[in-house]
Design an enzyme around this catalytic site. Sequence first.
Site, PDB file in Angstrom:
ATOM      1  N   GLU A 280     -56.460  54.968  45.210  1.00 50.29           N
ATOM      2  CA  GLU A 280     -57.195  53.714  45.084  1.00 50.29           C
ATOM      3  C   GLU A 280     -58.581  53.827  45.718  1.00 50.29           C
ATOM      4  OE1 GLU A 280     -54.584  50.468  45.625  1.00 50.29           O
ATOM      5  OE2 GLU A 280     -56.155  48.960  45.652  1.00 50.29           O
ATOM      6  N   GLU A 283     -60.606  55.677  43.307  1.00 50.40           N
ATOM      7  CA  GLU A 283     -60.884  54.817  42.150  1.00 50.40           C
ATOM      8  C   GLU A 283     -62.030  53.860  42.472  1.00 50.40           C
ATOM      9  OE1 GLU A 283     -57.639  52.294  40.934  1.00 50.40           O
ATOM     10  OE2 GLU A 283     -58.700  51.585  39.152  1.00 50.40           O
ATOM     11  N   CYS A 300     -50.906  46.444  44.625  1.00 52.85           N
ATOM     12  CA  CYS A 300     -49.655  46.860  45.273  1.00 52.85           C
ATOM     13  C   CYS A 300     -48.554  45.824  45.172  1.00 52.85           C
ATOM     14  CB  CYS A 300     -49.868  47.085  46.762  1.00 52.85           C
ATOM     15  SG  CYS A 300     -51.202  48.177  47.125  1.00 52.85           S
ATOM     16  N   SER A 320     -56.974  47.401  40.081  1.00 55.68           N
ATOM     17  CA  SER A 320     -56.870  48.845  40.234  1.00 55.68           C
ATOM     18  C   SER A 320     -55.740  49.323  39.317  1.00 55.68           C
ATOM     19  CB  SER A 320     -56.530  49.181  41.690  1.00 55.68           C
ATOM     20  OG  SER A 320     -55.971  50.467  41.772  1.00 55.68           O
ATOM     21  N   LYS A 359     -40.187  43.157  43.556  1.00 60.72           N
ATOM     22  CA  LYS A 359     -40.045  44.613  43.416  1.00 60.72           C
ATOM     23  C   LYS A 359     -38.876  44.962  42.499  1.00 60.72           C
ATOM     24  CE  LYS A 359     -43.319  46.395  46.012  1.00 60.72           C
ATOM     25  NZ  LYS A 359     -44.414  47.112  45.337  1.00 60.72           N
ATOM     26  N   GLU A 362     -40.389  44.747  39.157  1.00 54.36           N
ATOM     27  CA  GLU A 362     -41.341  45.847  38.964  1.00 54.36           C
ATOM     28  C   GLU A 362     -40.613  47.156  38.663  1.00 54.36           C
ATOM     29  OE1 GLU A 362     -45.177  47.338  41.461  1.00 54.36           O
ATOM     30  OE2 GLU A 362     -43.253  47.717  42.402  1.00 54.36           O
ATOM     31  N   GLU A 367     -42.386  50.580  31.514  1.00 51.00           N
ATOM     32  CA  GLU A 367     -43.348  51.688  31.627  1.00 51.00           C
ATOM     33  C   GLU A 367     -43.166  52.479  32.925  1.00 51.00           C
ATOM     34  OE1 GLU A 367     -43.997  48.479  31.741  1.00 51.00           O
ATOM     35  OE2 GLU A 367     -45.620  47.961  33.119  1.00 51.00           O
ATOM     36  N   CYS A 504     -46.758  41.495  53.008  1.00 51.98           N
ATOM     37  CA  CYS A 504     -45.354  41.884  52.806  1.00 51.98           C
ATOM     38  C   CYS A 504     -44.457  41.533  53.991  1.00 51.98           C
ATOM     39  CB  CYS A 504     -45.253  43.373  52.539  1.00 51.98           C
ATOM     40  SG  CYS A 504     -46.322  43.881  51.192  1.00 51.98           S
TER      41      CYS A 504
END
Lengths: 573, 150
Positions: A280, A283, A300, A320, A359, A362, A367, A504
């Site tokens: 990141e 990036e 994230c 990102s 999560k 996710e 993908e 988190c």
Amino acid sequence: MNTVTLTIDGQKVTVPENTSILDAAKKAGIDIPTLCYFPDQNIKGNCRVCVVEVEGSRTLAASCSTPVNEGMAVKTWSKNVMNARRTIVQLMLADHDEDCNECVKNGVCELQSLAQRLNIQHNPFKNILKPKPIDTSTPSLIRNPNKCVKCGRCVDMCQETQQVGILFDAYRGADSEIVSGLGKYLSDAGCILCGQCSTVCPVAAIYENDETDKVWQAIFDTSKRVIVQTAPAIRVSIAEEFDMLPGTVALGQLAAGLRRLGFDDVFDTDFAADLTIMEEGHELLDRLQHGGMLPMITSCSPGWINFIEQYYPDLLPHLSTCKSPQQMFGSIAKTYYAQKIGLKPEDIFVVSIMPCTAKKYESGRPEMNDSGVRDVDVALTTRELARMIRQAGIDFTALPEEPFDEPLGISTGAGAIFGATGGVMEAALRTVYEVVTGNTLPSLDFTDVRGLKGIKEASVDLDDVKVNVAVAHGIANAKKLLELIRNGAADYQFIEIMCCPGGCIGGGGQPYRTTNAIRQQRIKAIYEVDKAMPLRKSHENPAVQALYEEFLGRPLSEKSHHLLHTTYSNRQH
Amino acid sequence: MVEEIINSHGIAEDKLVPILLDIQNSNDKHYLSEDDLKQVSRLLGIPESRVYSVATFYSFFSLQPRGKYIIQICDNAPCIVNGAYNVIDDFRHILGIDMGQTTPDGLFTLEYSSCLGCCSHAPAARISGELYGDLDSEKIKSILSDLRRR
């Protein structure tokens, strides 16, 4: 400050004006039972469990919503109070699925403990519950309306704190219920699965989808190599599940506990957080140098991804392309590490311990299978891990401190602070600064981006290029930054957004009843973890350096793009 | 259509009830469809859950398609003591539907109503906004056949 003096149960108490009777009583050492009341939330006053007698008043008063007056005389315990509180709870029980033995909240249910505290041993009211279907439409959360007591704590969280606005009251009187969206299942209502509702629900009306049995099956299956990764925020919250004080750091015990449960490799998501910073950070540099889309926003937090995909899809190019640390870990574990130990990806079962309910969603995204199979097999919340530890009979408080395994358990302080709001930003700045300027940072602590302030800003000088950054946590704060970007008024190059209040450490999968006071303690603890680490910059992580040398090449390489980056979808709700 | 109605009231959260009423009255089926609620939510910038909350709280909103003529029979005390139950039974038998239902031809819906303010003419009902008092079997038959001929 003006004060008011009143009498509570014959005891004189002086408190600031506008204090509630409930808080004044607390000061006098009297603990009035509550149910709809929750710290940091609006006063709802709808459950009436906290009723007290106020001298001269015709009816009982809800102590949470009644402010004190000069000379007021309050009785918090009397025949009337006892009968009223009991009747109120008995009526709730009569409209509640009372199958407590098979309930996920058995033993931690606030309704159950109220019934116990009020010494309710029988109920004159017949149970009249008309069972409604249970919502299992998402992989993250289960909503069971048959357990709901309509306290409104989830509504306050969803509408006021998060401002996503999925859960709300509908219908009227005896028919009233909490619904999602247009009376739909969560999967159809635009829910982002942050799970904040589940941390404030006093009963089992909304809770995490428990997947511990899947993990046990994998552990008991000797043909599987079962790898566990544990998120930065778990080490500063798991101790609370075993009655230790909020803010207790349990890093070594956590590793020991996971090993006792039977995981073959005890690894750390902090390693993948360091890896995320490498990708990141580069990036960001690439976007700054080559006119890429700015501001770049962190990616994230899966609840945040669910939000932007459904509500601000026009801003997706700002995200990102980096996968979250959880997913980076999964794809590296099943490729790089699999090769190292000579196993095929399908022989490996990756479990992650996350402070998060989103999560779960996710890890199941179609993908997220760049290793050729599903990269992360199961994502458990902090609460589920605690359940497993209790199931296995492990005395967590007596565990010795043990290290994490190598190589994917090696991490830095930069990885650890991912768990707190501002942490990703701070970790990124530590690395980006040194990569760009080639100088060593004079001070590693970017304190401007720390803490519970809703939106935080800072500026960093990178070789005469000024980079403005902003940090938001909680969706209500994130929305403010998104509106600025939409209106072209955001003078930032880099933005960190975390879905949950506090980041988190305040995630929707953390121990029940997380309050702001507890968030502060966990944040303090996570910076202690950072301070105590020998390495505190992601690019100095030797395991990450080895990964690039042996496998990925360099940040943003083709292999990195394939394994560590992703794309997003417009899922406009 | 929804957009026009909203624009005529102005984009303001406190106009939600009049907007929903106008939308409901603007269609033959006198109801708020899911799509209506979604559009209102999007155009007013109010979460869907809040629009749904208002639409389910008030009994004058319907989320189910209703008939061309909505028959609201008063079931408050003065009408009940003057034979509202017979009135209810007559309507149900003649139309062949239960309270809360709509005839298959989409003409009539039967609903309860709170006091209509014409207790001196109990038992009473309101049909698509018009008041009918002193109801008995004969009167009900003729009202329904009049409406059918309209």
